[in-house]
Design a protein around this motif. Structure first.
Motif, mmCIF file in Angstrom:
data_model
loop_
_atom_site.group_PDB
_atom_site.id
_atom_site.type_symbol
_atom_site.label_atom_id
_atom_site.label_comp_id
_atom_site.label_asym_id
_atom_site.label_seq_id
_atom_site.Cartn_x
_atom_site.Cartn_y
_atom_site.Cartn_z
ATOM 1 N N THR A 151 0.817 -1.219 0.000
ATOM 2 C CA THR A 151 0.000 0.000 0.000
ATOM 3 C C THR A 151 0.850 1.268 0.000
ATOM 4 O O THR A 151 0.321 2.363 -0.221
ATOM 5 C CB THR A 151 -0.942 0.018 1.216
ATOM 6 N N HIS A 155 -1.152 3.584 -4.248
ATOM 7 C CA HIS A 155 -2.015 4.504 -3.501
ATOM 8 C C HIS A 155 -2.555 5.554 -4.466
ATOM 9 O O HIS A 155 -2.017 5.748 -5.567
ATOM 10 C CB HIS A 155 -1.238 5.162 -2.356
ATOM 11 N N GLU A 247 -3.966 -4.445 -6.034
ATOM 12 C CA GLU A 247 -3.193 -3.266 -6.419
ATOM 13 C C GLU A 247 -4.114 -2.146 -6.888
ATOM 14 O O GLU A 247 -3.890 -0.978 -6.554
ATOM 15 C CB GLU A 247 -2.195 -3.643 -7.507
ATOM 16 N N ALA A 250 -6.017 -0.774 -3.782
ATOM 17 C CA ALA A 250 -5.107 0.012 -2.951
ATOM 18 C C ALA A 250 -4.857 1.386 -3.570
ATOM 19 O O ALA A 250 -4.581 2.359 -2.860
ATOM 20 C CB ALA A 250 -3.786 -0.725 -2.769
ATOM 21 N N ARG A 295 -10.078 1.974 -1.264
ATOM 22 C CA ARG A 295 -8.720 1.750 -0.743
ATOM 23 C C ARG A 295 -8.767 1.131 0.654
ATOM 24 O O ARG A 295 -7.994 0.203 0.949
ATOM 25 C CB ARG A 295 -7.941 3.070 -0.706
ATOM 26 N N ALA A 299 -7.077 -2.831 3.389
ATOM 27 C CA ALA A 299 -6.105 -2.505 4.431
ATOM 28 C C ALA A 299 -5.593 -3.748 5.156
ATOM 29 O O ALA A 299 -4.472 -3.764 5.660
ATOM 30 C CB ALA A 299 -6.721 -1.527 5.430
#
Length: 350
Positions: A151, A155, A247, A250, A295, A299
């Motif tokens: 992450t 981002h 991906e 994230a 996103r 986590a």
């Protein structure tokens, strides 16, 4: 370069941080031949003498067979002959791939893979739905092994590499089994972008001149591609997980995917993406999802937890005595919380 290779590269790094050395016996150590219809993949031609020399030089405490290729079969034979316990993993839907490419009946390949994996002490799979599917087809000793995402690299960013209009993105191998045509044929506004290399790249470039094909991208360049899009479209019906899904999410990129194994285990429908057999509707609807929430939904996927789970599986299935005690010392209490079972009812120990 594919999800399997990237998984083991990152696993090696994370295991080293846990005090575990991962040594690889791979194709680069043997004579190789190009895979029929897929020359980018080289098939190793290992000899038992050479393999035995490498194995005996390493003196491993535990053995994991990553794939069912020629080296995998050699390792399986070597371990069975000497009574060495080993684990395997199921990364690729070879029954579907061989059926598509060579019209090999799926049940033939399934029978061969069942024989391969059931000889081991544990079969690691990435998602609960794949575990249920394999168990229903007679695969034994199924163990959960999830994946992770960086992450810090992936981002949200204030960047638009492909223009301001709606950008619909695909990232992955450009090959028949990925079902990319289902994405490229969609009637969508804005721009379609394909990031990746593979045997179909030149063919699809010629067939779809209005699509942007970037070729393979890695690292920061790849992260910028994700952040420059509005929706990540994942048309595959055969992937067993899909690291690219993590991906994308994230990066704050909502997903449009089919409701099949992989996406339905990772994507929260209506929250981090839209799952539908109507991929066009899914892609259009996904634009409205909150990117911050997208996103946040990944986590809990970390490569550290993936490595700890891998080590726990190895410990349970293969290790005894001092080696088992040593491995257990490398598994702090957070490991227990990350070991989500693939099914709720008790399963046989091994």
């Amino acid at each position: 370069m594919n999800g399997v290779v990237r998984t083991y590269e990152r696993l090696s790094i994370e295991l080293a941080a846990l005090g575990v050395e991962m040594s690889v016996i791979g194709p680069e150590e043997f004579r190789t031949l190009p895979c029929p219809t897929y020359p980018e993949i080289r098939l190793a031609m290992p000899g038992m003498q050479r393999f035995a020399q490498r194995f005996e030089a390493l003196k491993p405490d535990a053995v994991h067979i990553a794939t069912e290729g020629p080296i995998g079969w050699m390792a399986r034979r070597y371990c069975l002959k000497r009574g060495i316990r080993f684990t395997t993993s199921f990364h690729t839907r070879f029954p579907q791939y061989l059926s598509q490419r060579f019209a090999v009946p799926e049940n033939w390949t399934l029978s061969l893979l069942r024989r391969f994996h059931n000889a081991g002490a544990g079969l690691m799979v990435a998602t609960p739905s794949l575990a249920r599917e394999l168990e229903a087809n007679g695969f034994e000793h199924v163990m959960p092994w999830t994946r992770g995402v960086d992450t810090d690299l992936f981002h949200p960013r204030d960047i638009r590499l492909f223009g301001d209009g709606p950008v619909f993105l695909y990232v992955g191998r450009v090959s028949t089994e990925k079902n990319i045509g289902a994405f490229l044929n969609l009637d969508l506004p804005g721009r379609k972008v394909v990031v990746g290399g593979g045997p179909q790249l030149d063919e699809l470039r010629a067939r779809y001149p209005d699509v942007t094909f970037t070729g393979k991208r890695t690292g920061e360049e790849l992260a910028q591609c994700y952040a420059s899009a509005d929706v990540f479209v994942f048309p595959s019906r055969t992937d067993t997980f899909g690291i690219v899904l993590l991906e994308a999410m994230a990066s704050g990129l909502p997903v449009a995917a089919l409701p099949v194994c992989g996406p339905r285990d990772i994507v929260i429908d209506g929250v981090s993406g839209i799952l539908s057999e109507d991929l066009r509707t899914a892609a259009l609807s996904a634009q409205r999802l909150d990117r911050d929430i997208v996103r946040a939904s990944v986590a809990h996927y970390s490569w550290e937890n993936a490595a700890r789970l891998f080590l726990a599986n190895i410990t349970d299935a293969c290790l005894t005595g001092e080696a088992r005690a040593c491995a257990r010392r490398n598994l702090p209490s957070p490991m227990a919380a990350s070991r989500t079972p693939v099914r709720q009812q008790p399963r046989a120990t091994h």
